[in-house]
Design an enzyme around this catalytic site. Structure first.
Site, PDB file in Angstrom:
ATOM      1  CE  LYS A 270       3.733   6.708   3.665  1.00 16.49           C
ATOM      2  NZ  LYS A 270       3.669   6.095   5.266  1.00 16.49           N
TER       3      LYS A 270
ATOM      4  CG  HIS B 276      -3.682   3.310   0.868  1.00 16.09           C
ATOM      5  ND1 HIS B 276      -2.784   3.579  -0.241  1.00 16.09           N
ATOM      6  CD2 HIS B 276      -2.844   3.758   1.863  1.00 16.09           C
ATOM      7  CE1 HIS B 276      -1.729   4.290   0.342  1.00 16.09           C
ATOM      8  NE2 HIS B 276      -1.728   4.225   1.522  1.00 16.09           N
ATOM      9  CG  HIS B 277      -3.989   7.604   2.462  1.00 16.97           C
ATOM     10  ND1 HIS B 277      -4.032   7.135   3.887  1.00 16.97           N
ATOM     11  CD2 HIS B 277      -2.871   7.042   2.304  1.00 16.97           C
ATOM     12  CE1 HIS B 277      -2.855   6.847   4.353  1.00 16.97           C
ATOM     13  NE2 HIS B 277      -1.915   6.549   3.169  1.00 16.97           N
TER      14      HIS B 277
ATOM     15  CG  ASP C 118      -3.096   1.661   6.946  1.00 20.52           C
ATOM     16  OD1 ASP C 118      -1.966   1.202   7.531  1.00 20.52           O
ATOM     17  OD2 ASP C 118      -2.902   2.736   6.372  1.00 20.52           O
TER      18      ASP C 118
ATOM     19  CG  HIS D  52      -0.274   0.135   2.561  1.00 17.95           C
ATOM     20  ND1 HIS D  52       0.130  -1.058   3.323  1.00 17.95           N
ATOM     21  CD2 HIS D  52      -0.234   1.118   3.512  1.00 17.95           C
ATOM     22  CE1 HIS D  52       0.654  -0.801   4.177  1.00 17.95           C
ATOM     23  NE2 HIS D  52       0.377   0.602   4.530  1.00 17.95           N
TER      24      HIS D  52
ATOM     25  CG  HIS E 178       1.918   7.663  -0.137  1.00 21.56           C
ATOM     26  ND1 HIS E 178       1.365   8.737   0.540  1.00 21.56           N
ATOM     27  CD2 HIS E 178       1.456   6.612   0.263  1.00 21.56           C
ATOM     28  CE1 HIS E 178       0.429   8.125   1.281  1.00 21.56           C
ATOM     29  NE2 HIS E 178       0.749   6.706   1.162  1.00 21.56           N
TER      30      HIS E 178
HETATM   31 FE   LIG Z   1      -0.263   5.406   2.842  1.00 19.29          FE
HETATM   32 FE   LIG Z   2       0.103   1.832   6.355  1.00 23.50          FE
END
Ligand SMILES: [Fe+2]
Ligand SMILES: [Fe+2]
Length: 382
Positions: free
Chosen positions: A229, A278-279, A307, A225, A254
């Protein structure tokens, strides 16, 4: 009907044999004579005949004994029996023994030639039928052998493919491992976070009846995920203080960077959607696209709960791990705002023991395969 046919005429009276010979030769057949059943039987066994015309009452061996001795041969060599006038029982017995036809003496010779003609025609049909069956059986055997050969070849090819796939899977796994190590060595909140969220996410996804393909995507998507980064500079990623708005913009990228990295790899295309979203938040307040509700891919909705759960229940350099019950309460509180309420409900059904066991499992697995870890830098959750 192919000819000439070879006919065996069996009668103890030479005169009758002569008459039969003449008539049948005129029809184009080849004729052999025998004076009784015994001689006839010897000739049948040493030659090849298409038909037998035989008297019944004869010295040495009568016509019936001859037929009994011929047995199944009468199917291929039809027998026409000539009986004495009024002896109808004899005629019936002859048919029962397998004779094709009977003719009563004194006979008109055309009766014989007509009966012989019909018997030969019937024989021809029978032979063609036998031939057809044989060729059919032959074809079936050939096809079966062919299929067996093809099957064997397929089996060999399948084994080869299996081996290649195993190699390929192993090399994929090795590449993914390298990617995860790269993320974890730079950031990824705490040690083993990526591998733990992978196991938790799969556990939750299985309870939601996702397809096997989705399950694979969720597994890889969770593991990777934060792969994006890698594209965030250390000065921002590892900055101890608060980030400026501009730095936040870079940090949020990212998700997009990770998606770009993975979507180019065919088997990670599905996972790349989870990485991208994922955010996102259920109420639309997340990033990078600010999409809401079921617009957010299912895998990403599952993952975001996991998460958060792992972040709360893991020790950080700047905080202690929260108890599972506290994490559960926080996730429940955020159902309908940050998280999909249906998935939260399912998450809350997972018992503590399963979550604890999953964490312990990851820790013991990774501990065996890793070199000693470098000191962890204090980092935030993005
Ligand atoms: Fe993340
Ligand atoms: Fe994470």
């Amino acid at each position: 009907m192919p000819g000439p046919h070879h006919i065996l005429c069996v009668d103890d009276e030479p005169m009758i044999r002569e008459i039969l010979r003449e008539a049948l030769e005129q029809e184009g057949h080849r004729v052999t004579e025998a004076e009784n059943g015994k001689v006839a039987l010897d000739k049948v066994h040493s030659g090849s005949f298409d038909l037998i015309v035989t008297d019944v009452k004869m010295p040495v061996m009568d016509g019936f004994t001859l037929m009994k001795n011929l047995g199944d041969l009468t199917e291929q060599i039809p027998v026409v029996v000539i009986t004495s006038f009024g002896d109808i029982d004899v005629a019936v017995d002859a048919i029962r023994l397998g004779a094709y036809d009977y003719i009563v003496k004194p006979f008109n010779i055309s009766q014989v030639t007509i009966s012989v003609k019909r018997a030969l025609e019937r024989r021809q049909l029978l032979l063609e039928n036998i031939q057809y069956k044989k060729s059919l059986e032959h074809k079936v055997v050939e096809k079966t052998i062919d299929l067996i050969r093809k099957n064997k070849k397929l089996e060999q090819q399948a084994k080869l493919l299996e081996g290649l796939l195993r190699d390929l899977r192993e090399s994929y796994e090795a590449s993914l491992d390298a990617m995860v190590s790269a993320i974890e060595s730079r950031d990824c909140e705490t040690k083993h976070h990526c591998r733990r969220v992978q196991v938790y996410a799969v556990m939750l996804a299985q309870r939601l009846d996702v397809s096997p393909e989705q399950l694979v995507d969720i597994s890889y998507g969770s593991l990777l995920h934060d792969v994006g980064k890698i594209g965030v500079p250390d000065s921002i990623l590892l900055k101890p203080g608060k980030l400026t708005d501009a730095e936040w913009q870079v940090m949020r990228r990212h998700t997009i960077i990770g998606h770009q990295m993975l979507s180019k790899i065919k088997f990670l295309r599905g996972a790349s959607d989870i990485v991208l979203h994922h955010h996102e938040r259920w109420d639309g307040g997340g990033y990078p696209h600010g999409i809401a509700g079921e617009e957010i891919p299912l895998g990403a909705r599952i993952f975001s709960i996991i998460d958060t759960y792992d972040a709360m229940t893991s020790k950080r350099p700047y905080k202690e791990a929260l108890p599972i019950a506290t994490a559960r309460a926080e996730i429940e509180r955020c159902a309908g705002t940050q998280f999909d309420p249906r998935i939260v409900k399912e998450f809350l059904r997972i018992v503590d023991e399963d979550l604890i066991e999953a964490r312990a499992h990851v820790e013991s697995e990774t501990a065996m395969s890793e070199p000693p870890a470098a000191p962890t830098e204090p980092v935030r959750t993005f």
